[in-house]
Design a protein around this motif. Structure first.
Motif, PDB file in Angstrom:
ATOM      1  N   ARG A 114      -2.474  18.233  -9.963  1.00  0.00           N
ATOM      2  CA  ARG A 114      -3.016  18.307  -8.602  1.00  0.00           C
ATOM      3  C   ARG A 114      -1.947  18.149  -7.527  1.00  0.00           C
ATOM      4  N   VAL A 115      -0.983  17.268  -7.754  1.00  0.00           N
ATOM      5  CA  VAL A 115       0.024  16.946  -6.731  1.00  0.00           C
ATOM      6  C   VAL A 115       1.296  17.726  -7.029  1.00  0.00           C
ATOM      7  N   PRO A 116       1.698  18.631  -6.133  1.00  0.00           N
ATOM      8  CA  PRO A 116       2.896  19.441  -6.387  1.00  0.00           C
ATOM      9  C   PRO A 116       4.178  18.615  -6.302  1.00  0.00           C
ATOM     10  N   GLU A 117       5.202  19.089  -6.960  1.00  0.00           N
ATOM     11  CA  GLU A 117       6.509  18.445  -6.833  1.00  0.00           C
ATOM     12  C   GLU A 117       7.059  18.675  -5.441  1.00  0.00           C
ATOM     13  N   ALA A 118       7.885  17.756  -4.986  1.00  0.00           N
ATOM     14  CA  ALA A 118       8.452  17.873  -3.641  1.00  0.00           C
ATOM     15  C   ALA A 118       9.389  19.062  -3.563  1.00  0.00           C
ATOM     16  N   PHE A 178       4.804  -0.580   0.929  1.00  0.00           N
ATOM     17  CA  PHE A 178       4.146  -0.504   2.234  1.00  0.00           C
ATOM     18  C   PHE A 178       5.083   0.055   3.296  1.00  0.00           C
ATOM     19  N   GLY A 179       6.400  -0.095   3.083  1.00  0.00           N
ATOM     20  CA  GLY A 179       7.340   0.549   3.980  1.00  0.00           C
ATOM     21  C   GLY A 179       7.342   2.054   3.802  1.00  0.00           C
ATOM     22  N   ALA A 180       7.164   2.507   2.555  1.00  0.00           N
ATOM     23  CA  ALA A 180       7.130   3.943   2.269  1.00  0.00           C
ATOM     24  C   ALA A 180       5.799   4.566   2.676  1.00  0.00           C
ATOM     25  N   ALA A 181       4.758   3.750   2.785  1.00  0.00           N
ATOM     26  CA  ALA A 181       3.412   4.255   3.091  1.00  0.00           C
ATOM     27  C   ALA A 181       2.832   3.483   4.268  1.00  0.00           C
ATOM     28  N   PRO A 182       3.251   3.801   5.511  1.00  0.00           N
ATOM     29  CA  PRO A 182       2.746   3.059   6.672  1.00  0.00           C
ATOM     30  C   PRO A 182       1.234   3.154   6.850  1.00  0.00           C
ATOM     31  N   TRP A 183       0.614   4.133   6.208  1.00  0.00           N
ATOM     32  CA  TRP A 183      -0.839   4.287   6.282  1.00  0.00           C
ATOM     33  C   TRP A 183      -1.574   3.329   5.352  1.00  0.00           C
ATOM     34  N   LEU A 184      -0.866   2.736   4.378  1.00  0.00           N
ATOM     35  CA  LEU A 184      -1.522   1.991   3.310  1.00  0.00           C
ATOM     36  C   LEU A 184      -2.239   0.721   3.778  1.00  0.00           C
ATOM     37  N   PRO A 185      -1.656  -0.109   4.671  1.00  0.00           N
ATOM     38  CA  PRO A 185      -2.383  -1.316   5.093  1.00  0.00           C
ATOM     39  C   PRO A 185      -3.744  -1.005   5.719  1.00  0.00           C
ATOM     40  N   ASP A 186      -3.772  -0.017   6.626  1.00  0.00           N
ATOM     41  CA  ASP A 186      -5.042   0.342   7.258  1.00  0.00           C
ATOM     42  C   ASP A 186      -6.021   0.924   6.234  1.00  0.00           C
ATOM     43  N   TYR A 187      -5.489   1.674   5.276  1.00  0.00           N
ATOM     44  CA  TYR A 187      -6.338   2.247   4.234  1.00  0.00           C
ATOM     45  C   TYR A 187      -7.032   1.142   3.436  1.00  0.00           C
ATOM     46  N   LEU A 188      -6.243   0.141   3.020  1.00  0.00           N
ATOM     47  CA  LEU A 188      -6.815  -0.957   2.243  1.00  0.00           C
ATOM     48  C   LEU A 188      -7.798  -1.770   3.074  1.00  0.00           C
ATOM     49  N   GLU A 189      -7.408  -2.073   4.310  1.00  0.00           N
ATOM     50  CA  GLU A 189      -8.261  -2.917   5.133  1.00  0.00           C
ATOM     51  C   GLU A 189      -9.574  -2.219   5.466  1.00  0.00           C
ATOM     52  N   SER A 190      -9.530  -0.906   5.688  1.00  0.00           N
ATOM     53  CA  SER A 190     -10.768  -0.198   6.024  1.00  0.00           C
ATOM     54  C   SER A 190     -11.745  -0.232   4.850  1.00  0.00           C
ATOM     55  N   ARG A 191     -11.215  -0.109   3.620  1.00  0.00           N
ATOM     56  CA  ARG A 191     -12.099  -0.179   2.454  1.00  0.00           C
ATOM     57  C   ARG A 191     -12.696  -1.575   2.298  1.00  0.00           C
ATOM     58  N   TRP A 217       3.041   7.762  -2.322  1.00  0.00           N
ATOM     59  CA  TRP A 217       3.000   7.056  -1.044  1.00  0.00           C
ATOM     60  C   TRP A 217       3.163   7.972   0.147  1.00  0.00           C
ATOM     61  N   GLU A 218       3.309   9.265  -0.080  1.00  0.00           N
ATOM     62  CA  GLU A 218       3.520  10.185   1.031  1.00  0.00           C
ATOM     63  C   GLU A 218       2.248  10.480   1.817  1.00  0.00           C
ATOM     64  N   ASP A 219       1.099  10.367   1.148  1.00  0.00           N
ATOM     65  CA  ASP A 219      -0.161  10.746   1.797  1.00  0.00           C
ATOM     66  C   ASP A 219      -1.308  10.084   1.042  1.00  0.00           C
ATOM     67  N   PRO A 220      -2.347   9.622   1.745  1.00  0.00           N
ATOM     68  CA  PRO A 220      -3.485   9.038   1.029  1.00  0.00           C
ATOM     69  C   PRO A 220      -4.095   9.974  -0.007  1.00  0.00           C
ATOM     70  N   GLU A 221      -3.978  11.279   0.248  1.00  0.00           N
ATOM     71  CA  GLU A 221      -4.534  12.247  -0.691  1.00  0.00           C
ATOM     72  C   GLU A 221      -3.793  12.239  -2.022  1.00  0.00           C
ATOM     73  N   PHE A 222      -2.586  11.682  -2.026  1.00  0.00           N
ATOM     74  CA  PHE A 222      -1.794  11.664  -3.252  1.00  0.00           C
ATOM     75  C   PHE A 222      -2.046  10.421  -4.108  1.00  0.00           C
ATOM     76  N   LEU A 223      -2.879   9.491  -3.630  1.00  0.00           N
ATOM     77  CA  LEU A 223      -3.271   8.384  -4.495  1.00  0.00           C
ATOM     78  C   LEU A 223      -4.011   8.941  -5.703  1.00  0.00           C
ATOM     79  N   PRO A 224      -3.794   8.365  -6.878  1.00  0.00           N
ATOM     80  CA  PRO A 224      -4.539   8.854  -8.044  1.00  0.00           C
ATOM     81  C   PRO A 224      -6.014   8.505  -7.936  1.00  0.00           C
ATOM     82  N   THR A 225      -6.826   9.313  -8.532  1.00  0.00           N
ATOM     83  CA  THR A 225      -8.250   9.009  -8.655  1.00  0.00           C
ATOM     84  C   THR A 225      -8.455   8.150  -9.899  1.00  0.00           C
TER      85      THR A 225
END
Length: 316
Positions: free
Chosen positions: A312-316, A177-190, A291-299
């Motif tokens: 789908r997800v390119p290397e850094a 969650f430190g690496a993905a500050p967007w993750l808490p809001d993402y989970l809570e919104s779902r 954890w860099e972007d919500p779009e990078f979560l696996p389907t």
């Protein structure tokens, strides 16, 4: 309180909401022995030291900068129930706002089943890092000391070593969650979307599906990171804990299935398989890209076929 008083607390459930949360807390605690929390200062300090060591080791291994909570709470089972009732009360507020649509008997049933679920989990949970707490601005890490002592004895393992394992596991979640500050809001919104739909008498399967996929990634990455970061032998601990996740008598297994423990185990297993494959191809840093972007979560499909995520997800 006795079990009889627990039943009485549920029967006396009041208010206009779908769930009487005060009755939930009273009933769950009445049905649960709080457990011993009589620790010396040295024992309490040992928990804090394990957390600090885990933070430094995980920072080093994962290359992720993150903080752990300022407060590390050593809880008994009643403390854990109170903390989670507060979180659940907020998360399920939409149901209570529409509680007038439900008859009183439904409120009593909802209250009773929720209290029973919390009582059961409180006797099994070892540690907790709550992402929904983080979304509200709080930041806390819980260790349910009586359960850790009990399970260490059941697994016939050294308590300080087992305590340290649990600390490392929970701190891996803080790292995520430190690496993905967007993750808490993402989970809570779902979760909010799903609860809103339930309150309207519908089931928002897409929201719950996305929530499950995200939590599979959370648990799977934590398992991978644990294997890399834990500063000691762990193969025997993992075997014993895997047996514990699958074990229990028929009634316990039924309860675990009803409460989603089977789903939780599948999250560990599917997530670990996914990240083991990805890390094998791109290393831990490549796996951490999730954890860099919500779009990078696996389907859902990519969890089954990790090569599709790599494509789908390119290397850094």
């Amino acid at each position: 309180m006795t079990l009889l008083e627990s039943v009485r607390a549920v029967a006396d459930a009041s208010g206009d909401g779908a769930i009487d949360w005060d009755a939930v807390a009273a009933a769950a605690k009445a049905a649960t022995d709080p457990g011993d929390l009589d620790l010396s200062q040295a024992e309490a300090d040992a928990y804090a030291a394990d957390v600090r060591d885990a933070r430094e080791r995980i920072r080093e291994v994962a290359g992720v900068d993150f903080d752990v909570p300022d407060t590390v709470e050593l809880q008994n089972r009643h403390h854990w129930i109170d903390a989670n009732v507060a979180t659940f009360r907020r998360a399920f507020e939409p149901l209570n706002e529409r509680g007038s649509l439900l008859p009183g008997v439904a409120r009593t049933v909802n209250t009773a089943t929720t209290a029973g679920a919390l009582a059961f989990v409180s006797r099994n949970v070892l540690g907790q890092y709550d992402p929904l707490l983080l979304a509200s601005g709080d930041h806390a890490l819980y260790f349910v000391h009586p359960n850790i002592v009990k399970v260490a004895e059941q697994l016939d393992t050294d308590f300080p070593r087992f305590r340290r394992w649990i600390a490392f596991h929970e701190v891996t979640h803080a790292a995520e969650f430190g690496a993905a500050p967007w993750l808490p809001d993402y989970l809570e919104s779902r979760l909010e979307d799903g609860v809103d739909a339930l309150a309207d008498g519908d089931v928002q399967r897409e929201s719950f599906r996305e929530l499950n996929v995200a939590m599979t990634a959370v648990e799977g990455y934590a398992e991978l990171l644990m294997d890399e970061a834990f500063d000691g032998e762990y193969a025997d601990l993992r075997r014993k804990l895997d047996r514990r996740r699958k074990g229990g008598g028929p009634f316990a297994k039924l309860l675990k299935r009803a409460l989603g423990f089977k789903l939780k185990r599948e999250q560990y297993e599917r997530g670990k398989e996914f990240f083991t494959y990805v890390a094998g191809e791109r290393g831990l840093a490549g796996a951490s890209r999730v954890w860099e972007d919500p779009e990078f979560l696996p389907t859902e499909e990519e969890l089954e076929v990790p090569a599709r995520w790599l494509a789908r997800v390119p290397e850094a």
